[in-house]
Design a protein around this motif. Structure first.
Motif, PDB file in Angstrom:
ATOM      1  N   ARG A 199       2.863   3.922   5.819  1.00 17.62           N
ATOM      2  CA  ARG A 199       3.600   4.953   5.071  1.00 17.62           C
ATOM      3  C   ARG A 199       4.730   4.255   4.321  1.00 17.62           C
ATOM      4  O   ARG A 199       5.540   3.551   4.928  1.00 17.62           O
ATOM      5  CB  ARG A 199       4.170   6.000   6.035  1.00 17.62           C
ATOM      6  CG  ARG A 199       3.125   6.800   6.809  1.00 17.62           C
ATOM      7  CD  ARG A 199       2.510   7.914   5.968  1.00 17.62           C
ATOM      8  NE  ARG A 199       3.521   8.803   5.407  1.00 17.62           N
ATOM      9  CZ  ARG A 199       4.055   9.840   6.067  1.00 17.62           C
ATOM     10  NH1 ARG A 199       3.668  10.119   7.301  1.00 17.62           N
ATOM     11  NH2 ARG A 199       4.950  10.612   5.476  1.00 17.62           N
ATOM     12  N   MET A 200       4.806   4.459   3.014  1.00 17.84           N
ATOM     13  CA  MET A 200       5.812   3.729   2.229  1.00 17.84           C
ATOM     14  C   MET A 200       6.400   4.559   1.087  1.00 17.84           C
ATOM     15  O   MET A 200       7.067   4.020   0.202  1.00 17.84           O
ATOM     16  CB  MET A 200       5.212   2.432   1.687  1.00 17.84           C
ATOM     17  CG  MET A 200       3.914   2.587   0.944  1.00 17.84           C
ATOM     18  SD  MET A 200       3.157   0.985   0.499  1.00 17.84           S
ATOM     19  CE  MET A 200       4.317   0.390  -0.711  1.00 17.84           C
ATOM     20  N   GLU A 201       6.177   5.879   1.133  1.00 13.64           N
ATOM     21  CA  GLU A 201       6.704   6.723   0.055  1.00 13.64           C
ATOM     22  C   GLU A 201       8.235   6.813   0.131  1.00 13.64           C
ATOM     23  O   GLU A 201       8.854   6.421   1.101  1.00 13.64           O
ATOM     24  CB  GLU A 201       6.080   8.126   0.121  1.00 13.64           C
ATOM     25  CG  GLU A 201       6.438   8.932   1.353  1.00 13.64           C
ATOM     26  CD  GLU A 201       5.487   8.734   2.525  1.00 13.64           C
ATOM     27  OE1 GLU A 201       5.536   9.576   3.441  1.00 13.64           O
ATOM     28  OE2 GLU A 201       4.735   7.755   2.545  1.00 13.64           O
ATOM     29  N   ASN A 202       8.805   7.372  -0.925  1.00 13.81           N
ATOM     30  CA  ASN A 202      10.262   7.596  -1.004  1.00 13.81           C
ATOM     31  C   ASN A 202      11.057   6.298  -0.892  1.00 13.81           C
ATOM     32  O   ASN A 202      12.011   6.186  -0.128  1.00 13.81           O
ATOM     33  CB  ASN A 202      10.727   8.593   0.068  1.00 13.81           C
ATOM     34  CG  ASN A 202      10.097   9.954  -0.098  1.00 13.81           C
ATOM     35  OD1 ASN A 202       9.831  10.386  -1.218  1.00 13.81           O
ATOM     36  ND2 ASN A 202       9.836  10.636   1.007  1.00 13.81           N
ATOM     37  N   ASN A 203      10.633   5.306  -1.657  1.00 12.69           N
ATOM     38  CA  ASN A 203      11.388   4.076  -1.855  1.00 12.69           C
ATOM     39  C   ASN A 203      11.462   3.812  -3.356  1.00 12.69           C
ATOM     40  O   ASN A 203      10.559   4.210  -4.107  1.00 12.69           O
ATOM     41  CB  ASN A 203      10.690   2.890  -1.167  1.00 12.69           C
ATOM     42  CG  ASN A 203      10.967   2.823   0.325  1.00 12.69           C
ATOM     43  OD1 ASN A 203      12.049   2.449   0.753  1.00 12.69           O
ATOM     44  ND2 ASN A 203       9.969   3.201   1.128  1.00 12.69           N
ATOM     45  N   PRO A 204      12.502   3.130  -3.841  1.00  8.94           N
ATOM     46  CA  PRO A 204      12.617   2.840  -5.280  1.00  8.94           C
ATOM     47  C   PRO A 204      11.826   1.588  -5.669  1.00  8.94           C
ATOM     48  O   PRO A 204      12.389   0.573  -6.082  1.00  8.94           O
ATOM     49  CB  PRO A 204      14.132   2.640  -5.458  1.00  8.94           C
ATOM     50  CG  PRO A 204      14.596   2.098  -4.142  1.00  8.94           C
ATOM     51  CD  PRO A 204      13.735   2.746  -3.101  1.00  8.94           C
ATOM     52  N   TRP A 205      10.503   1.642  -5.554  1.00  3.28           N
ATOM     53  CA  TRP A 205       9.654   0.476  -5.782  1.00  3.28           C
ATOM     54  C   TRP A 205       9.741  -0.026  -7.224  1.00  3.28           C
ATOM     55  O   TRP A 205       9.911   0.765  -8.160  1.00  3.28           O
ATOM     56  CB  TRP A 205       8.196   0.813  -5.471  1.00  3.28           C
ATOM     57  CG  TRP A 205       7.929   1.232  -4.065  1.00  3.28           C
ATOM     58  CD1 TRP A 205       7.502   2.447  -3.623  1.00  3.28           C
ATOM     59  CD2 TRP A 205       8.095   0.427  -2.891  1.00  3.28           C
ATOM     60  NE1 TRP A 205       7.390   2.456  -2.261  1.00  3.28           N
ATOM     61  CE2 TRP A 205       7.745   1.227  -1.772  1.00  3.28           C
ATOM     62  CE3 TRP A 205       8.490  -0.893  -2.661  1.00  3.28           C
ATOM     63  CZ2 TRP A 205       7.788   0.768  -0.462  1.00  3.28           C
ATOM     64  CZ3 TRP A 205       8.537  -1.365  -1.356  1.00  3.28           C
ATOM     65  CH2 TRP A 205       8.192  -0.550  -0.276  1.00  3.28           C
ATOM     66  N   VAL A 206       9.572  -1.344  -7.395  1.00  6.64           N
ATOM     67  CA  VAL A 206       9.415  -1.878  -8.753  1.00  6.64           C
ATOM     68  C   VAL A 206       8.140  -1.273  -9.340  1.00  6.64           C
ATOM     69  O   VAL A 206       7.223  -0.873  -8.617  1.00  6.64           O
ATOM     70  CB  VAL A 206       9.330  -3.430  -8.740  1.00  6.64           C
ATOM     71  CG1 VAL A 206      10.645  -4.031  -8.290  1.00  6.64           C
ATOM     72  CG2 VAL A 206       8.170  -3.921  -7.881  1.00  6.64           C
ATOM     73  N   ALA A 207       8.087  -1.232 -10.673  1.00  3.57           N
ATOM     74  CA  ALA A 207       6.997  -0.517 -11.353  1.00  3.57           C
ATOM     75  C   ALA A 207       5.594  -0.958 -10.918  1.00  3.57           C
ATOM     76  O   ALA A 207       4.728  -0.106 -10.686  1.00  3.57           O
ATOM     77  CB  ALA A 207       7.164  -0.661 -12.867  1.00  3.57           C
ATOM     78  N   PRO A 208       5.317  -2.267 -10.762  1.00  2.00           N
ATOM     79  CA  PRO A 208       3.946  -2.645 -10.379  1.00  2.00           C
ATOM     80  C   PRO A 208       3.518  -2.075  -9.020  1.00  2.00           C
ATOM     81  O   PRO A 208       2.362  -1.663  -8.863  1.00  2.00           O
ATOM     82  CB  PRO A 208       4.006  -4.174 -10.331  1.00  2.00           C
ATOM     83  CG  PRO A 208       5.139  -4.539 -11.222  1.00  2.00           C
ATOM     84  CD  PRO A 208       6.145  -3.456 -11.053  1.00  2.00           C
ATOM     85  N   ILE A 209       4.422  -2.051  -8.044  1.00  2.00           N
ATOM     86  CA  ILE A 209       4.076  -1.478  -6.741  1.00  2.00           C
ATOM     87  C   ILE A 209       3.924   0.034  -6.867  1.00  2.00           C
ATOM     88  O   ILE A 209       2.985   0.626  -6.322  1.00  2.00           O
ATOM     89  CB  ILE A 209       5.129  -1.840  -5.671  1.00  2.00           C
ATOM     90  CG1 ILE A 209       5.065  -3.329  -5.353  1.00  2.00           C
ATOM     91  CG2 ILE A 209       4.906  -1.025  -4.394  1.00  2.00           C
ATOM     92  CD1 ILE A 209       6.036  -3.792  -4.281  1.00  2.00           C
ATOM     93  N   ALA A 210       4.844   0.667  -7.575  1.00  5.14           N
ATOM     94  CA  ALA A 210       4.778   2.123  -7.751  1.00  5.14           C
ATOM     95  C   ALA A 210       3.458   2.524  -8.409  1.00  5.14           C
ATOM     96  O   ALA A 210       2.830   3.516  -8.027  1.00  5.14           O
ATOM     97  CB  ALA A 210       5.966   2.602  -8.583  1.00  5.14           C
ATOM     98  N   ASP A 211       3.021   1.722  -9.390  1.00 10.41           N
ATOM     99  CA  ASP A 211       1.757   2.020 -10.077  1.00 10.41           C
ATOM    100  C   ASP A 211       0.574   1.915  -9.118  1.00 10.41           C
ATOM    101  O   ASP A 211      -0.317   2.774  -9.112  1.00 10.41           O
ATOM    102  CB  ASP A 211       1.553   1.063 -11.257  1.00 10.41           C
ATOM    103  CG  ASP A 211       2.560   1.302 -12.377  1.00 10.41           C
ATOM    104  OD1 ASP A 211       3.199   2.376 -12.383  1.00 10.41           O
ATOM    105  OD2 ASP A 211       2.711   0.408 -13.242  1.00 10.41           O
TER     106      ASP A 211
END
Length: 271
Positions: free
Chosen positions: A211-223
């Motif tokens: 589970r890794m939601e609700n973090n300010p990920w860099v764009a490549p990870i978020a994508d």
């Protein structure tokens, strides 16, 4: 307290090894008559009470395997707890702990440690905390950690690691050494990247949970996360990501700000 006395009298007479004192208004171990003489006890459940001090003499119950103090008002623990020879499960969730005693990591057979919803951070942990080699599940959610020490890599038997809802700004690469890890909960932190070593772990099988939601990920990870968790793990293993990660680390960017200032956590009443 007459209810407690009655329960204790019945338990002593029947020699029942499991003692349940849930939600009995207990504020001190002194209010539990004869507890410390009941050497046959293997489980004690004291959830939803008002206990603030754990007596060191509890360690004399050498057959105890399970101690559940969830939702009390415990502010500090005795060092003697970690000498209990058969203690396998220790639940200290939803208390008022801001530090753990010196030597706390000396438990000989502890398998499950729940410290959820306290006021702990990386400076709260004693030097030997990550030496509990028998530990299979570690719950540190809802605390105040910004970093997890690299010594976490010593927990070779760890299968479940819960770090959700802290203030984590990074994970150590040593998490990638936890070869048996099957559940990782890091949602609700301040993480923007993950160490590539996390890709060493088997976190994409049917029996695994990440589970890794609700973090300010860099764009490549978020994508990748939008496509699916397995895509994130595959991406972490790629040379492309290693380049992205290295560039991010060398840039030494400031950590993401806290989204909200969380209130100090205390014991909550039973729902």
């Amino acid at each position: 307290m007459s209810k407690v006395r009655k329960i204790m009298d019945e338990a002593k007479e029947s020699r029942n090894p499991e003692l349940d004192l849930v939600d009995k208004g207990i504020s001190s171990f002194d209010e539990i008559p004869n507890l410390l003489t009941m050497l046959n006890l293997t489980r004690i459940t004291l959830t939803h009470n008002r206990i603030s001090v754990v007596t060191p003499a509890l360690a004399n119950l050498t057959n105890l395997e399970i101690l559940n103090l969830f939702n009390n008002q415990v502010e500090e623990l005795p060092t003697s707890l970690s000498s209990m020879p058969k203690l396998r499960i220790l639940n200290l969730g939803m208390n008022k702990l801001s530090a753990l005693p010196r030597g706390f990591g000396a438990f000989p057979v502890l398998e499950v440690l729940d410290l959820t919803y306290n006021n702990l951070n990386e400076s709260s942990l004693p030097g030997n905390f990550f030496m509990i080699e028998t530990l299979r599940a570690l719950y540190l959610g809802d605390n105040d950690f910004e970093r997890i020490p690299p010594e976490i890599g010593h927990l070779k038997n760890l299968q479940i690691l819960v770090l959700r809802d802290n203030d984590l700004v990074e994970l150590p690469k040593e998490v990638g050494e936890l070869a048996r890890l099957r559940e990782l909960h890091i949602q609700g932190n301040r993480l923007s990247v993950l160490p590539p070593e996390l890709g060493n772990l088997d976190l994409t099988s049917n029996k695994s949970v990440i589970r890794m939601e609700n973090n300010p990920w860099v764009a490549p990870i978020a994508d990748q996360l939008q496509v699916g968790l397995s895509h994130v793990i595959d991406y972490l293993r790629s040379e492309t990501y290693k380049f992205v990660y290295g560039r991010h680390v060398s840039a030494n960017a400031p950590a993401p700000a806290r989204l909200t200032e969380r209130t100090k956590k205390n014991s909550k009443p039973k729902p």
